[in-house]
Design a protein around this motif. Sequence first.
Motif, short mmCIF file in Angstrom:
data_model
loop_
_atom_site.label_atom_id
_atom_site.label_comp_id
_atom_site.label_asym_id
_atom_site.label_seq_id
_atom_site.Cartn_x
_atom_site.Cartn_y
_atom_site.Cartn_z
N TYR A 105 2.77 8.11 -14.16
CA TYR A 105 3.19 7.35 -15.59
C TYR A 105 2.74 8.03 -16.85
CZ TYR A 105 7.24 5.91 -12.65
OH TYR A 105 8.49 5.46 -11.88
N MET A 106 1.47 7.84 -16.58
CA MET A 106 0.79 7.35 -18.43
C MET A 106 0.02 9.08 -18.07
SD MET A 106 -2.93 4.83 -18.37
CE MET A 106 -4.45 5.85 -17.11
N VAL A 107 -0.32 9.38 -17.30
CA VAL A 107 -1.21 10.54 -17.98
C VAL A 107 0.45 12.38 -17.65
CG1 VAL A 107 -3.26 10.49 -17.27
CG2 VAL A 107 -1.72 11.61 -15.20
N THR A 151 1.17 -1.20 0.18
CA THR A 151 0.39 -0.29 0.29
C THR A 151 0.63 0.86 0.03
OG1 THR A 151 0.26 -0.53 1.99
CG2 THR A 151 -1.69 -1.26 0.89
N ASP A 152 2.17 0.98 0.72
CA ASP A 152 2.58 2.32 0.43
C ASP A 152 3.45 3.04 -0.73
OD1 ASP A 152 3.72 0.57 0.57
OD2 ASP A 152 5.84 0.80 1.86
N LEU A 153 4.01 2.01 -1.61
CA LEU A 153 3.81 1.59 -2.55
C LEU A 153 3.53 2.89 -3.69
CD1 LEU A 153 5.50 -1.06 -3.65
CD2 LEU A 153 6.48 1.40 -2.95
N ASN A 154 1.99 2.86 -3.21
CA ASN A 154 0.89 3.04 -3.99
C ASN A 154 1.33 3.16 -5.45
OD1 ASN A 154 -0.22 4.86 -1.97
ND2 ASN A 154 1.21 6.32 -2.22
N VAL A 155 0.57 1.99 -5.85
CA VAL A 155 1.67 1.39 -7.25
C VAL A 155 0.31 2.24 -8.22
CG1 VAL A 155 1.49 -0.53 -9.03
CG2 VAL A 155 2.58 -0.80 -6.38
N PRO A 156 -1.11 1.67 -8.03
CA PRO A 156 -1.87 2.19 -9.02
C PRO A 156 -1.60 3.95 -9.46
CG PRO A 156 -2.87 1.28 -7.04
CD PRO A 156 -1.80 1.29 -7.21
N GLU A 157 -1.23 4.71 -8.33
CA GLU A 157 -1.64 6.20 -8.53
C GLU A 157 -0.15 5.86 -9.61
OE1 GLU A 157 -2.02 4.53 -5.51
OE2 GLU A 157 -3.79 5.48 -4.85
N GLN A 158 1.15 5.97 -8.75
CA GLN A 158 2.57 6.59 -9.68
C GLN A 158 2.12 5.57 -10.85
OE1 GLN A 158 5.05 6.76 -7.59
NE2 GLN A 158 6.17 7.83 -10.18
N ILE A 218 7.57 14.12 -16.22
CA ILE A 218 8.14 12.77 -16.65
C ILE A 218 7.85 12.65 -17.87
CG2 ILE A 218 6.69 10.65 -16.45
CD1 ILE A 218 5.95 10.96 -13.37
N ASN A 219 8.49 11.18 -18.61
CA ASN A 219 8.29 12.07 -20.06
C ASN A 219 7.31 10.87 -20.86
OD1 ASN A 219 8.47 10.81 -22.92
ND2 ASN A 219 10.82 11.78 -22.75
N THR A 260 6.92 6.81 -21.21
CA THR A 260 5.97 5.80 -20.25
C THR A 260 5.37 4.98 -20.07
OG1 THR A 260 5.62 7.81 -18.67
CG2 THR A 260 8.06 6.84 -17.94
N CYS A 261 4.35 5.70 -20.82
CA CYS A 261 3.03 5.24 -20.83
C CYS A 261 2.65 4.15 -21.32
CB CYS A 261 2.35 6.26 -21.81
SG CYS A 261 0.30 6.49 -21.66
N PRO A 262 3.16 3.68 -22.19
CA PRO A 262 2.40 1.99 -23.13
C PRO A 262 2.87 1.13 -22.30
CG PRO A 262 3.62 3.47 -24.29
CD PRO A 262 3.42 3.72 -23.12
N GLY A 263 3.76 1.48 -21.05
CA GLY A 263 4.43 0.73 -20.15
C GLY A 263 3.36 0.56 -18.71
N ALA A 264 3.09 1.81 -18.36
CA ALA A 264 2.51 1.57 -17.49
C ALA A 264 0.50 1.07 -17.64
CB ALA A 264 1.98 3.54 -16.39
N THR A 265 0.26 1.96 -19.07
CA THR A 265 -0.93 1.50 -19.02
C THR A 265 -0.91 -0.06 -19.22
OG1 THR A 265 -1.38 3.26 -20.67
CG2 THR A 265 -2.79 1.70 -21.10
#
Length: 1959
Positions: free
Chosen positions: A1337-1339, A1326-1333, A1367-1368, A1372-1377
Amino acid sequence: MSEVVYEETATMIAAGELQSFVPFGREHCRNHPNAFNLQLRELQPASELWSSDGAAGLVGSLQEVSLQERERECWQLRKGCMGAREEDVEFEEELYTAGTVVVWSQGSRSQASNVYKAFTVDSPVQQALWCNFAVPQSKRDGIVSDVWATKFGLLLERKNTATDSQLSPPGEPLPTVFSMLHPLDEIAPVVCKPAGLFEGSRVQYASDATMKIVFSCCQPSVVVSYDTVQGIHSVWALRKVTPDERSTVLRYTADPIGTPLGLMASGFLTSHLRNISRLDSPGGSGATGLGPGTGPSCAVSTSSPLHYSALHSHQSRIMTSSPGLHSRVHSPSISNMAALSRAHSPGMAAPSFSGASRFNASFHSPSPRGHHHGLLPSPNSTVNETVLVPEMEPIVPDLCMEQLWSETVTAGCQRDMSSQASKVFLTSDLCENRYLCFLVESHQQLRCVKFIESNDTSQLIFASVTTIPAKDAEPLQNIDAMLVLEACGSLVLYTGVTRVSKVFVPGLLSPTFSLTNNLPHLSTPVENVSTPANAGSRHLQRLDEAAMPSPVSELRGPIIKHHEASFLEDYTFQQTTPYIHALRDPVCNRVTLELSSGTMLRISIPEIATSELVRKCLQAIRFILPKEAAMKVLVKWYNIYNAPGGPSAHAEWNLFVTCFMTLMGYNTERLTWTRNLHFEVPLSPVIAAKKARPSDGGSDEDWDYLLGSHYHRQMISQPVCGPVDSSGSNSTLTMDSGGLSSVSSPSSPSLKLDSSAPLFPHIPALFYVLHLLYQELQLDELQRARASSLVCLLQQLARDLQLEEYVDLYWRDYPSLISGFNESCLIDQTLFDQMQHPSFLRTEPPCMLSWLSSCLRGQEIPPFPYLPGICQRTRLLVLSYALYIAGDENATSTDVSKYLAKLSAGQKSCASEPQYRRQSSVKIKFSSESLAEQLVVWLTSEGFTLKDLESVPFGVALPIREAIYRCREQPCSDWSEEVCLLIGRQDLTKQAHKMTLAKSKASVGSGLSLEPPATTEADEEEDGMSDIIQEVTGLIWSQDLRVQEVRRLLQSSRPVRVSVVQLPEVSDHEYIEEKENKLLQLCQRTMALPVGRGLFTLFSYHPVPTEPLPVPKLNLTGRAPPRNTMVDLNSGNIDVPPNMTSWPSFHNGVAAGLKIAPASQVDSAWIAYNKPKSPELANEYAGFLMALGLNGHLTKLATLNIHDYLTKGHEMTSIGLLLGVSSAKLGTMDMSITRLLSIHIPALLPPTSTELDVPHNVQVAAVIGIGLVYQGTGHRHNAEVLLSEIGRPPGPEMEYCTDRESYSLAAGLALGMVCLGHGSNLIGMTDLNVPEQLYQYMVGGHRRAQAGANRERHKSPSYQIKEGDTINVDVTCPGATLALAMIYLKTNNRSIADWLKPPDTWFLLDFIKPEFLLLRTLARCIIMWDEILPNTEWVKSNIPQIMRGTFDPSEDINMETMAQAQDYITAGACLALGLRFAGSANSDAFDCLYEFARTFMKIMSFAGTAAVQMGYYNLQTGLSMILLAMSMVMSGTGNLKVLQLCRFFHKRTGGEMNYGFHMAHHMALGLLFLGGGRYTLSTSNSAIAALLCALYPHFPAHSTDNRYHLQALRHLAVLAAEPRLLVPVDVDSLKPCYALLEVTYKETKWYDETTVELMAPTMLPELHLLKRVKVKGPRYWELSVDLSKETQHLKSILSRDGVLYVKLRAGQLPYKDDPQGWRSLLASTVNHRNSGVRAFKPEAISTFTSEPALVSFAEFFCKTSEGMKHREGSLALFSAMLYECVTQECPEMLPTYIAIEQAVGALRRGDLLQTFPLWQMRLVVDLWDGRVLRGPANRHDALLTSEFLPVMKNMVDVALDGWLKDNSLVLRSYMRGEALPKDAQSILLACFLVYRSIPCLRNTHTQLEALASLPAGCSSLGDLLSRSSQLGVPLRDLLRLVPILLGPTAGQQMLQGFPLQAF
């Protein structure tokens, strides 16, 4: 041969089959090429070794060799054991060793020997033996003195050399016995547990040098050893070590007792002082006086025992303070090692010798394990010094020897040390007592110890010892005897310790001196069990020596001298003729005699009986008699039967009867029928005087046999004159006083029994067991002929015991035979009472057939008596009927005693009557299905097979056949192979068999071993696709050649056709350039083909381990028409990009490697062996390695090789290897692989580590590898690192600046895989905030501060790229998506899905790359998995509202943006649809996708605005994605519409069609024909993840492009493939065929439970969706697999090429030959209204059934031929039977039908000689009545459904009623108990009684009167019924009797109410 002089008392038997014997190995070695060469090789360097004087040349040394070899030759034989042979041929195997050669040969009497294996080794073989662990043999030499085979493995005995005791450390002796449990295991010491006298039994290593093993045995697991000091033998049980014993031996105890006093208390000292007292003088230095175990030990510096103990205490103190060493000092030793040898080196006191010094040279080094002080430490050496001894790890023992028994040493006779047994063996006697015998040659005696296994069979209890004088002895296993060579040279046969007779060997004169006869039989048992209780008695024995019976060891007194004298006297005689001097190599009943002349003879000792009947009788006799009596009978019989010149086979029974009756006290010469039993030889001493007489060539004996036969006797009724009677007791001919005068007339009652005969008291018991044996023989068609011989004997005994009902029973069985006998012998009443009348002998005889009959009629059934172990068939059938007919489910388990009364020897007559239980009161209704199943399973577990069923008489077998028939219709899928065999479902048997095969080892080509057809063109180049199984693809796509078309499209090994027309204005040079440019375009396509080819040929090939894998060439040349000139890219005319072919050849390697099936046998060596020589093929090999990982074989590659490949630094190899290894270890979190991958990922290394120069693509591959290895594990550390790696900023210099996109994407994909499907339940993250991070990266937005370990790395910014602190997103967008999509895969989490919605304003749309819209749509759809619907509305619903409405012209809309956005969003939704329905062949999904594909193609074909707006590239991308989605849905089905699209795109080469698009289209083609149509895609989470990696929607622009996505990942699609093709294979022809399947889906929220019919071979839907798969009739036997229970069975079938064995039903044709089913056998009956039988032509049978028996039956019995004209009726009947069998699907009933017809025919013609067939008819009718009476509903259950049985039944009724009308008087007189009628009448009367099941009424007058009073007593029908049940006669049969008994008129009145026809 002159008359042989017999001794008076001894009997003699003849040995058979004399052959001279030469070991086969010796012959073989003569011609063995290698033996000589090897010796030569050894000789040349050092001939001195061989020649005696060292100077002799080669020739001398060679002569020496042969001498040496002669000495060392040895061999052994054993009984051959071959699992594979069906017919049990007895054969022998020989293991022969000579010098360096070992020959293992086998041969039998009928075949010559042949070599099975021969081994030649470099050094001379010491010993070779058979030992069953995993390998058959093992040979060792060196320090091993002896090797013993045991139940567990090998026992090795260490050689005790003279120097051993000096060199081995003087403290603790090293173990002498070691074990090796597997050929590849280490050896371990053996522990022994003596039955000690002092301080209990202590476990210790077997280290006693005086103990020699002399014998080992597997069953029971024992070892016999000999103590060379005490001269006694001991028996040890060998077993696995228990954990406590292991710990006892290995425990490092710190002993608390440190004082000399304590030591003395421990009893250790006392035992040692006892040993010392043996020394010459207590004070001497004593080195000489030590026992033989120590030899010249080191100089002993002690002077008195006291000093010794001081030393000792010192030692123990040291031990105490150094717990690192074992304190084994205090254990008492079984060894009699001289005491002082213990006291020397405290360092070595520990037995923890280690593996290092186990068997190696350190034994011989003067100071093993480096003692730092001399070998003898001074008494005051300090503790510190001793601790310096290096500690070695102890070896864990495997086996333990536990002492069971030791010989007692009889006092008073001095032990000579040579009394070691030269031979030890186990033997058993005829009464199943077992003995352990050892031959002590020096005393010329054989000691036999009787032993018994205790109840738990783990312990052996040893009883008395018996001694037999013998010079040599060998056991004869299968006749329970042993052959003893006595000192005088004669051979004697013993069974156990009972002497049977001498053995006469033709051609060897037996020694003539008769001394042996005067010898008493010295068999005095000796008190011998050495337990602590009687151990002390040894000393007492001296005192009362006189009082004891002369013990065995005294035998060496005068008697033996006597023997020796006799040898001397006859020495001259012995020299002239060879005498037997030893015995060896016993196998079964054959043994080799070694003669004094050196030759060897092989003789066989005859068996106790060859006739099955005699053998069974002997078994029964042995069972019932007390052991002593039984032994007497058996020995007596053996002697008579095997007298020299004994009887031929058919006289054996006659001989047995005579012998047996004589032993019971009969005078066989007085009884007419026994007198006529002829022999060629007067009986041996039991019965007549002995005359050796020549055999008369066999001319008369056959005639005599005929004259003595039953038949002859029946013909001649007048009695024969009784010849001279000879009494059995005396061996001279004595005239009986009345022998000549009284010619007894048959009825004269002068025949008496001799009450002193040995078996006289046992007659009733013997009679009863033989009667039961007779009942048993009746149940076996093969033995029944013998029953008629037995019945003669039985009827005689029954008459004499006055058992009328038994005689009646025999008469009913064999009327014509029994009426011929009428003599009986009187037994006095007093004598009669002397006999033992056992309780089990009842007046009413047990009759098996009537028991079965009453069981069928549902009457109460008493338990049936049986002999355990002898009457097996009886037991089997009684319990089968009880289970299946009486319906008692526990009949075979708990209720056995209700149905079977077990006979045991010696029951007294007071045994209580068993309670009969009334069957009717507890009628429990069971469904008969389950009973049938239980019966079949139980029969199989009893070892009952179809072969056995054939020998059961047809009436008895019918219920079993019926049960089998029922089970055959609906079998369980989980029955064992044997059950399936019994019910005749070969398809299931084969399936079960294959099941086991897959489990044991993946067999090569386990499924269909179908060779690919030979290619037509001889020069056709290998295109890598020839292994697709043609037979299966031919069935799936039978209408067209689509597979060949796919092969054409995907082949890349032939040159392409480059057709460019040369225009007039183009110069030649330009034309060549033009051609090469065109070729370059075509090559873009050629280079993309292998990716598709790998999917097409997936897992279709099993490599040959000795050949490299064929890899097709990647051919980039062209041919230009019309002259077919070569066009080449390397001519230098045009620019070709460098490294253009490196990735294509990688893909080519992958495609080749993917052909290898996962079930193949691939090992590390083969993988390395495929490594190409030329460096330009390195890329191909890299691909091959990756492919091996994808099919799971890379796990076999040794770590060393992996390291080797990675250190080469070849980029491609590293990529292929890392991805391959990770795929092979999918989701295992394997640590070693993690280390391997981490080296290549800087982020996973510690921040301070040196920077490694890892190529960028290798880093990408390693990151994906982490994702694969940790797939679905949610591993926190990796997830954290990968999350930060998605947004890794570019570093200084050039690192991380190029191709950043692919790295970021890889990190995203890997993160997605690690947290695959976890959704919001990511534990501890939870502390990593994976979805938010990820969202960030996506937007885009501000970069967060780097947390964690990698902070240091990114301090300095990049010098190339200015990104600032945002963030570029482009990177990062494809990987994050995709990471979000995979983490929330199938979770239906709406909040996350809404993040991924496309923006709904034009302004925001402009900020997003259209490509990213595709990814977002895809991600959103697969998160909302359950909302995906297969229709166009759903696809369009993904397009935002603003694009769908009408456009306001005032708004500034960028049409291009809109068009592209729509295009990409549609493509994304279609891709999601493809994933959702992957492999399902869902037609709605396909139609939907196909429509979109058509739309896109229409837009492309318009050159108008739309195409321009969207851009060709975007359209093409969208179209490629839709095409891939379609082929995912139709994966493995080979759908034609998709194939057409693929072909269309294949042809387009120019323009925008780049390498990437070709790759996409050919991947689609590969998926469509995945694995040649045998594989399809799964939709499991891991499969979706693999497909997302493989089908990432950005394809490379050219062949070296890895910027956005690593090309190697395209092959991960393989991980989503699963075999789901089900191929029915006809079990008879083993060819694939069509079969109808019924597939039932479980219900889901979208649809109810539904059932569809599919024609297999077909793809099954995913198994988790299914409830049941069933093979439907009517063509094939039904077979259902229930998936709600377990899917493992079906999975294993699918994984083995999906082979499902099916069996065609008789009368049906396969679908291929008869698609509509109009030509089946039953169909013809529908067309014609007349019955099927008439339309049936027997000739046509061969088309409907493949059973050879039926075809030949039709051929010979159903066709009209010249000779058969007059039997038209029979032919029609046979044809009808055949038709019935085929249509009813029970061909095995044909013999039953024929048997019924034969029985009825014989009855009508009146030529039945025995009533047995009618008994069978009776049983058939009973079963039929039982079935029909239950109601018409049950009719179809019965096997005999036709009109056939009623007709036959009627015929029998008519015949018997007709007879009854004319002969009612005969029946009445029988019922009144008058004399039996003459022949013809007798037979029919018996038939009538049997068939009408009328009980024996002779003694039951009351019942007869009850019948007589019928009209008076039976006022009602009810009365009649109750009477019928009292008598046990069925009502129908009783009614037939009424008229006869009552006279016609009364009967008429009585029966007016009953029409007889009703019955």
